[in-house]
Design a protein around this motif. Structure first.
Motif, PDB file in Angstrom:
ATOM      1  N   GLU A 147     -20.838-113.804 -21.197  1.00  0.00           N
ATOM      2  CA  GLU A 147     -19.958-114.858 -21.753  1.00  0.00           C
ATOM      3  C   GLU A 147     -19.123-115.478 -20.634  1.00  0.00           C
ATOM      4  O   GLU A 147     -18.920-116.679 -20.590  1.00  0.00           O
ATOM      5  CB  GLU A 147     -18.999-114.266 -22.793  1.00  0.00           C
ATOM      6  CG  GLU A 147     -19.624-113.968 -24.131  1.00  0.00           C
ATOM      7  CD  GLU A 147     -18.602-113.388 -25.111  1.00  0.00           C
ATOM      8  OE1 GLU A 147     -17.404-113.754 -25.049  1.00  0.00           O
ATOM      9  OE2 GLU A 147     -19.009-112.545 -25.939  1.00  0.00           O
ATOM     10  N   TRP A 148     -18.623-114.608 -19.748  1.00  0.00           N
ATOM     11  CA  TRP A 148     -17.792-115.083 -18.652  1.00  0.00           C
ATOM     12  C   TRP A 148     -18.594-115.907 -17.640  1.00  0.00           C
ATOM     13  O   TRP A 148     -18.092-116.848 -17.064  1.00  0.00           O
ATOM     14  CB  TRP A 148     -17.143-113.899 -17.926  1.00  0.00           C
ATOM     15  CG  TRP A 148     -16.080-113.200 -18.702  1.00  0.00           C
ATOM     16  CD1 TRP A 148     -15.287-113.718 -19.688  1.00  0.00           C
ATOM     17  CD2 TRP A 148     -15.681-111.825 -18.552  1.00  0.00           C
ATOM     18  NE1 TRP A 148     -14.425-112.761 -20.149  1.00  0.00           N
ATOM     19  CE2 TRP A 148     -14.633-111.589 -19.478  1.00  0.00           C
ATOM     20  CE3 TRP A 148     -16.094-110.770 -17.725  1.00  0.00           C
ATOM     21  CZ2 TRP A 148     -14.003-110.343 -19.590  1.00  0.00           C
ATOM     22  CZ3 TRP A 148     -15.463-109.539 -17.841  1.00  0.00           C
ATOM     23  CH2 TRP A 148     -14.431-109.330 -18.767  1.00  0.00           C
ATOM     24  N   ASN A 149     -19.836-115.465 -17.403  1.00  0.00           N
ATOM     25  CA  ASN A 149     -20.666-116.133 -16.401  1.00  0.00           C
ATOM     26  C   ASN A 149     -22.143-115.972 -16.767  1.00  0.00           C
ATOM     27  O   ASN A 149     -22.785-114.992 -16.380  1.00  0.00           O
ATOM     28  CB  ASN A 149     -20.380-115.541 -15.007  1.00  0.00           C
ATOM     29  CG  ASN A 149     -21.212-116.205 -13.920  1.00  0.00           C
ATOM     30  OD1 ASN A 149     -22.052-117.081 -14.204  1.00  0.00           O
ATOM     31  ND2 ASN A 149     -20.988-115.783 -12.678  1.00  0.00           N
ATOM     32  N   PRO A 150     -22.707-116.946 -17.516  1.00  0.00           N
ATOM     33  CA  PRO A 150     -24.094-116.822 -17.981  1.00  0.00           C
ATOM     34  C   PRO A 150     -25.096-116.733 -16.829  1.00  0.00           C
ATOM     35  O   PRO A 150     -26.208-116.217 -17.027  1.00  0.00           O
ATOM     36  CB  PRO A 150     -24.319-118.111 -18.786  1.00  0.00           C
ATOM     37  CG  PRO A 150     -22.940-118.597 -19.142  1.00  0.00           C
ATOM     38  CD  PRO A 150     -22.061-118.178 -18.015  1.00  0.00           C
ATOM     39  N   ALA A 151     -24.724-117.194 -15.642  1.00  0.00           N
ATOM     40  CA  ALA A 151     -25.670-117.221 -14.526  1.00  0.00           C
ATOM     41  C   ALA A 151     -25.675-115.932 -13.705  1.00  0.00           C
ATOM     42  O   ALA A 151     -26.542-115.724 -12.852  1.00  0.00           O
ATOM     43  CB  ALA A 151     -25.339-118.401 -13.613  1.00  0.00           C
ATOM     44  N   ILE A 152     -24.709-115.047 -13.923  1.00  0.00           N
ATOM     45  CA  ILE A 152     -24.626-113.836 -13.088  1.00  0.00           C
ATOM     46  C   ILE A 152     -25.807-112.912 -13.417  1.00  0.00           C
ATOM     47  O   ILE A 152     -26.273-112.852 -14.551  1.00  0.00           O
ATOM     48  CB  ILE A 152     -23.272-113.097 -13.298  1.00  0.00           C
ATOM     49  CG1 ILE A 152     -22.964-112.194 -12.100  1.00  0.00           C
ATOM     50  CG2 ILE A 152     -23.274-112.319 -14.607  1.00  0.00           C
ATOM     51  CD1 ILE A 152     -21.528-111.682 -12.080  1.00  0.00           C
ATOM     52  N   ARG A 153     -26.327-112.238 -12.383  1.00  0.00           N
ATOM     53  CA  ARG A 153     -27.339-111.218 -12.629  1.00  0.00           C
ATOM     54  C   ARG A 153     -26.626-109.905 -12.926  1.00  0.00           C
ATOM     55  O   ARG A 153     -25.717-109.515 -12.166  1.00  0.00           O
ATOM     56  CB  ARG A 153     -28.276-111.069 -11.425  1.00  0.00           C
ATOM     57  CG  ARG A 153     -29.706-110.949 -11.887  1.00  0.00           C
ATOM     58  CD  ARG A 153     -30.617-112.069 -11.452  1.00  0.00           C
ATOM     59  NE  ARG A 153     -30.251-112.532 -10.118  1.00  0.00           N
ATOM     60  CZ  ARG A 153     -30.696-111.994  -8.989  1.00  0.00           C
ATOM     61  NH1 ARG A 153     -31.535-110.976  -9.007  1.00  0.00           N
ATOM     62  NH2 ARG A 153     -30.322-112.495  -7.834  1.00  0.00           N
TER      63      ARG A 153
END
Lengths: 228, 228
Positions: A147-153
Motif C-alpha cells: 500500500e505504501w509503495n506498490p513498486a517495491i520488491r
C-alpha cells in the motif's frame, strides 16, 4: 539499488522494567546486509539495540527501533524511498494492554471491559500468586508495504516451529499472496542451529533451498539482482 | 574471599519464539565484579547470554542462566560455597503458564481451571484480536539464600520506579528484614541514565549514597571488605 532490510526482534513493554521480546539475534539480517553492501548497493538497516549489526560504513544507514509502533512509523517513510524490502525482523504479534490479578478477573462480568483498562503504576505490583496479562494484536506491517509503495520488491519471512514441509510451504505461500510479496523465506526453528539454517525461498511457482545463513543471504541476493 | 555476583535479567519463555524479559544490561554487575577482581578476590558471576561481562580472567568463573528455574538450580549450589552474594540480577517475578484467546476465557466458568492448562503448540497461534496470558509467581530466590547458607553475607537489590525516597527506603528495609540481607542497594529507575545511577546502600540502621555505577561498586566493595 536502495535496499531496505529489517533484522532483530521487537520488544513490547509490559511496564518500565518488563517486556515481551521476540528472540532474534539479527545475524541473518546482518549477513544479508553485508552481501548487498559488498556489491556496492546502498543499504538501510532497521534493527534493534540488542541485535548484531554490520560494521559502520558509508553505504550503510542504520535505524534503531524498539517496538511495533516505532517500527511502523519508521517503515512507512523508508518503504516509500527504497526499491527492495527484505523483512527479516521478528515482529511481535501482540502488545500488552492490561495486567491484573485473578481476583479482578473473577469479579469482572464483562471481560471486554478489561481490554480498555490500562495500568497506572510504572512497575506492576508483584504480590498476587497469579496474574493475567491481556494483549492485543499489533498491526501487520508486512500487509501495509505494498500500500505504501506498490513498486517495491518485497521479501517476507515466515518462521514456524516443527511442522511438515508441506505446511511450511502452504503457510508461506498464503503469506506471499496475502501480502503481495515477491518471495517468502520459509524456515522452521527446529532446523536452525549455530551451524545450520535450513530454509526455502519461495515465489508463487518456484522454490529454492539453502542450508546455512550464508546460503540464504546469497540466494536472496541473486533473486533480487537477477530480477533487474 | 569468594564473591558470588548475579547480573543481567532473566527471560521466561511464552513459547519457542517469545519470552518475557526483565531488562538489565548487566553493566552494574560487571563493574562490581571487576572491582573485586582488581583486588585479587575470586568472583563467580551468574549472568545471561545477553548481559555484558568482564573480560575472561583466571579468578573469574562465569555461569550463564536464562530463566528463574535455571537460576534457582545454579544458585543453590553456588550459595553454599561462597562467602558473599551480591544479587544484582533483575529476576522475573512471574512466568507464563497458559495463553489463550478471549473466547476460551469467556466460556470458562472456573478461571482457576485455566491455571492448570498449558499450550501444546510450539508457537502459539496469532489469529485472535486479543489474547490473554496467565502467569504464576516465580520462587523468590533471595528468600532462600540464608536457608541455603546462613553464614553468607547477602547484598540484595531493590529497584522501584518513580517513588518518594521514604517509600524506597521503607520497601528496601522490608526486603532486608524479610530476606535477612545485610544490605539492600535501593534505587529508582527514574534516577538511572547512561551518565548517572543514584542509589542508597541500606543496612538495618545506616544508609550510604552513591551517584554513579562506579560509586555503587566502590560502596559495596568497601562494606563487604571492611566487615571482615
Amino acid at each position: 539499488m536502495k535496499i531496505l532490510i529489517t533484522s532483530g526482534g521487537t520488544t513490547e513493554k509490559i511496564d518500565s522494567v518488563r517486556g515481551i521480546t521476540n528472540h532474534s539475534t539479527g545475524n541473518l539480517g546482518k549477513l544479508i546486509a553485508e552481501t548487498f553492501l559488498a556489491q556496492g548497493h546502498e543499504v538501510t538497516l532497521v534493527t534493534t539495540k540488542q541485535a548484531v549489526k554490520p560494521a559502520s560504513q558509508p553505504n550503510l544507514n542504520l535505524h534503531e527501533i524498539s517496538n511495533v509502533e516505532s517500527l511502523l512509523t519508521t517503515m512507512e517513510g523508508l518503504v516509500k524511498t527504497h526499491d527492495v524490502l527484505i523483512h527479516s525482523m521478528a515482529v511481535s504479534d501482540y502488545t500488552p494492554v492490561y495486567m491484573t490479578d485473578i481476583d479482578e478477573l473473577e469479579k469482572t462480568e464483562q471481560i471486554s471491559d478489561l481490554l480498555s483498562k490500562s495500568n497506572s503504576e510504572n512497575k506492576i505490583s508483584s504480590q498476587a500468586d497469579y496474574q493475567v496479562l491481556f494483549l492485543k494484536k499489533t498491526p501487520k506491517i508486512i500487509s501495509l508495504v505494498k500500500e505504501w509503495n506498490p513498486a517495491i520488491r518485497l521479501i517476507g519471512f515466515k518462521l514456524l516451529v516443527d511442522v511438515p514441509k508441506e505446511e511450511l510451504f502452504r503457510v508461506a505461500r498464503a503469506s506471499l499472496q496475502k501480502n503481495q510479496a515477491d518471495y517468502i523465506l520459509a524456515n522452521d526453528l527446529t532446523e536452525i542451529s549455530p551451524t545450520q539454517h535450513h530454509a526455502y525461498l519461495l515465489s508463487e511457482d518456484d522454490s529454492f533451498e539453502a542450508f546455512d545463513k550464508e546460503g540464504i543471504a546469497q540466494l536472496i541476493y541473486e533473486k533480487v539482482v537477477t530480477h533487474d
